[in-house]
Design a protein around this motif. Structure first.
Motif, PDB file in Angstrom:
ATOM      1  N   ARG A   1       0.835  -1.207   0.000  1.00  0.00           N
ATOM      2  CA  ARG A   1       0.000   0.000   0.000  1.00  0.00           C
ATOM      3  C   ARG A   1       0.866   1.253   0.000  1.00  0.00           C
ATOM      4  O   ARG A   1       0.562   2.229  -0.700  1.00  0.00           O
ATOM      5  CB  ARG A   1      -0.939   0.003   1.214  1.00  0.00           C
ATOM      6  CG  ARG A   1      -2.061  -1.016   1.138  1.00  0.00           C
ATOM      7  CD  ARG A   1      -2.935  -0.938   2.376  1.00  0.00           C
ATOM      8  NE  ARG A   1      -3.636   0.333   2.440  1.00  0.00           N
ATOM      9  CZ  ARG A   1      -4.917   0.499   2.120  1.00  0.00           C
ATOM     10  NH1 ARG A   1      -5.631  -0.537   1.713  1.00  0.00           N
ATOM     11  NH2 ARG A   1      -5.485   1.674   2.212  1.00  0.00           N
TER      12      ARG A   1
ATOM     13  N   ASP B   1       1.966   2.248  -3.198  1.00  0.00           N
ATOM     14  CA  ASP B   1       0.832   2.529  -4.078  1.00  0.00           C
ATOM     15  C   ASP B   1       0.704   1.483  -5.180  1.00  0.00           C
ATOM     16  O   ASP B   1       0.340   1.789  -6.309  1.00  0.00           O
ATOM     17  CB  ASP B   1       0.961   3.935  -4.689  1.00  0.00           C
ATOM     18  CG  ASP B   1      -0.316   4.391  -5.380  1.00  0.00           C
ATOM     19  OD1 ASP B   1      -1.402   3.920  -4.983  1.00  0.00           O
ATOM     20  OD2 ASP B   1      -0.227   5.202  -6.323  1.00  0.00           O
TER      21      ASP B   1
ATOM     22  N   ALA C   1      -4.561  -1.069  -3.316  1.00  0.00           N
ATOM     23  CA  ALA C   1      -5.456  -0.192  -2.556  1.00  0.00           C
ATOM     24  C   ALA C   1      -6.632  -1.026  -2.073  1.00  0.00           C
ATOM     25  O   ALA C   1      -6.830  -2.167  -2.497  1.00  0.00           O
ATOM     26  CB  ALA C   1      -5.942   0.969  -3.426  1.00  0.00           C
TER      27      ALA C   1
ATOM     28  N   THR D   1      -5.262  -3.916  -7.304  1.00  0.00           N
ATOM     29  CA  THR D   1      -4.093  -3.185  -7.767  1.00  0.00           C
ATOM     30  C   THR D   1      -4.488  -1.766  -8.186  1.00  0.00           C
ATOM     31  O   THR D   1      -5.655  -1.459  -8.385  1.00  0.00           O
ATOM     32  CB  THR D   1      -3.421  -3.903  -8.941  1.00  0.00           C
ATOM     33  OG1 THR D   1      -4.403  -4.157  -9.959  1.00  0.00           O
ATOM     34  CG2 THR D   1      -2.796  -5.212  -8.493  1.00  0.00           C
ATOM     35  N   THR D   2      -3.500  -0.912  -8.311  1.00  0.00           N
ATOM     36  CA  THR D   2      -3.715   0.505  -8.609  1.00  0.00           C
ATOM     37  C   THR D   2      -3.212   0.859 -10.011  1.00  0.00           C
ATOM     38  O   THR D   2      -2.570   0.051 -10.683  1.00  0.00           O
ATOM     39  CB  THR D   2      -2.939   1.365  -7.600  1.00  0.00           C
ATOM     40  OG1 THR D   2      -1.531   1.079  -7.751  1.00  0.00           O
ATOM     41  CG2 THR D   2      -3.384   1.077  -6.171  1.00  0.00           C
ATOM     42  N   LYS D   3      -3.461   2.097 -10.393  1.00  0.00           N
ATOM     43  CA  LYS D   3      -2.903   2.594 -11.654  1.00  0.00           C
ATOM     44  C   LYS D   3      -1.377   2.612 -11.588  1.00  0.00           C
ATOM     45  O   LYS D   3      -0.702   2.405 -12.594  1.00  0.00           O
ATOM     46  CB  LYS D   3      -3.442   4.000 -11.955  1.00  0.00           C
ATOM     47  CG  LYS D   3      -4.841   4.012 -12.525  1.00  0.00           C
ATOM     48  CD  LYS D   3      -5.204   5.399 -13.044  1.00  0.00           C
ATOM     49  CE  LYS D   3      -6.571   5.371 -13.730  1.00  0.00           C
ATOM     50  NZ  LYS D   3      -6.913   6.702 -14.284  1.00  0.00           N
TER      51      LYS D   3
END
Length: 235
Positions: free
Chosen positions: A156, A159, A162, A178-180
């Protein structure tokens, strides 16, 4: 103080940008649109989505063709224009990864706040990527041992993951997705570009048993690795 400064009020809005450029010949208009698109992408610190680029060109402008022409012009340069994380971004070509690493002493593309993932962290990230949304309890069941909050916290903090929607399980625990930034770090435009898990299993390259035994592609646990399905995209 000039008269123009006196007349301008603090809350005055800037003049509207002429996007259609109808006063210019077609060729010059196209060159101007190309310049605007590349300038916006160059100035941004993260991938620029299509709707942002559309703000600086005319309604008749075909953004895909503009991008194609820009990429053609960059063919001989050490950097390129890539589609990643739902937008467009300038990135150094992979062939120059060792040069950049030699200059800065770190893996190309790693931000100041990021660090190399341990094998355990990489394994958990890989499972989240393939099976999201997934709870920490489900991850623990998958690996047959507890996936700690600290490990989740590392992912986290970088990044890479999330909180997702709450699970319908008793207690409604949070899931993880997962994130961008995950897409950006690994050079994917969308999650659809993840290597097909079933195909990897059928080819004998990946399985639950291999995951549990730590048999994962080297590049996922070590971002400096090469020639694996999660090879990092240099930026």
């Amino acid at each position: 103080m000039s008269q123009a400064s006196v007349r301008r009020k603090p809350n005055d809005q800037p003049a509207l940008l002429d996007t259609d450029l109808e006063h210019l010949p077609a060729e010059l208009r196209w060159r101007e649109w190309m310049g605007r698109v590349e300038a916006v992408i160059f100035a941004a610190s993260e991938p620029v989505p299509r709707d942002v680029l559309a703000r600086v060109v005319g309604k008749s402008c075909n953004l895909d063709l503009v991008i194609e022409d820009i990429r053609t012009e960059l063919a001989g340069r050490p950097y390129e224009l890539v589609s990643v994380a739902g937008g467009w971004q300038h990135r150094t070509k992979k062939a120059f990864a060792d040069v950049i690493r030699g200059a800065f002493g770190t893996a190309a593309g790693q931000g100041a706040g990021s660090k190399e993932l341990s094998q355990s962290e990489a394994l958990v990230l890989m499972c989240i990527a393939y099976f999201q949304p997934i709870t920490r309890g489900e991850l623990s069941s998958f690996f047959g041992k507890d996936v700690s909050r600290d490990l989740i916290g590392v992912l986290r903090t970088q990044d890479l993951i999330a909180s997702g929607p709450r699970s319908p399980q008793p207690g409604a625990p949070y899931t993880y997705v997962t994130t961008k930034n995950f897409l950006s770090q690994f050079g994917f435009d969308t999650l659809r570009q993840l290597p097909d898990f079933e195909a990897l299993e059928d080819a004998g390259l990946l399985s639950k048993e291999k995951l549990l035994a730590g048999g994962i592609p080297a590049g996922l646990a070590n971002r400096e690795g090469e020639d694996d399905v999660f090879d990092d995209q240099v930026s």
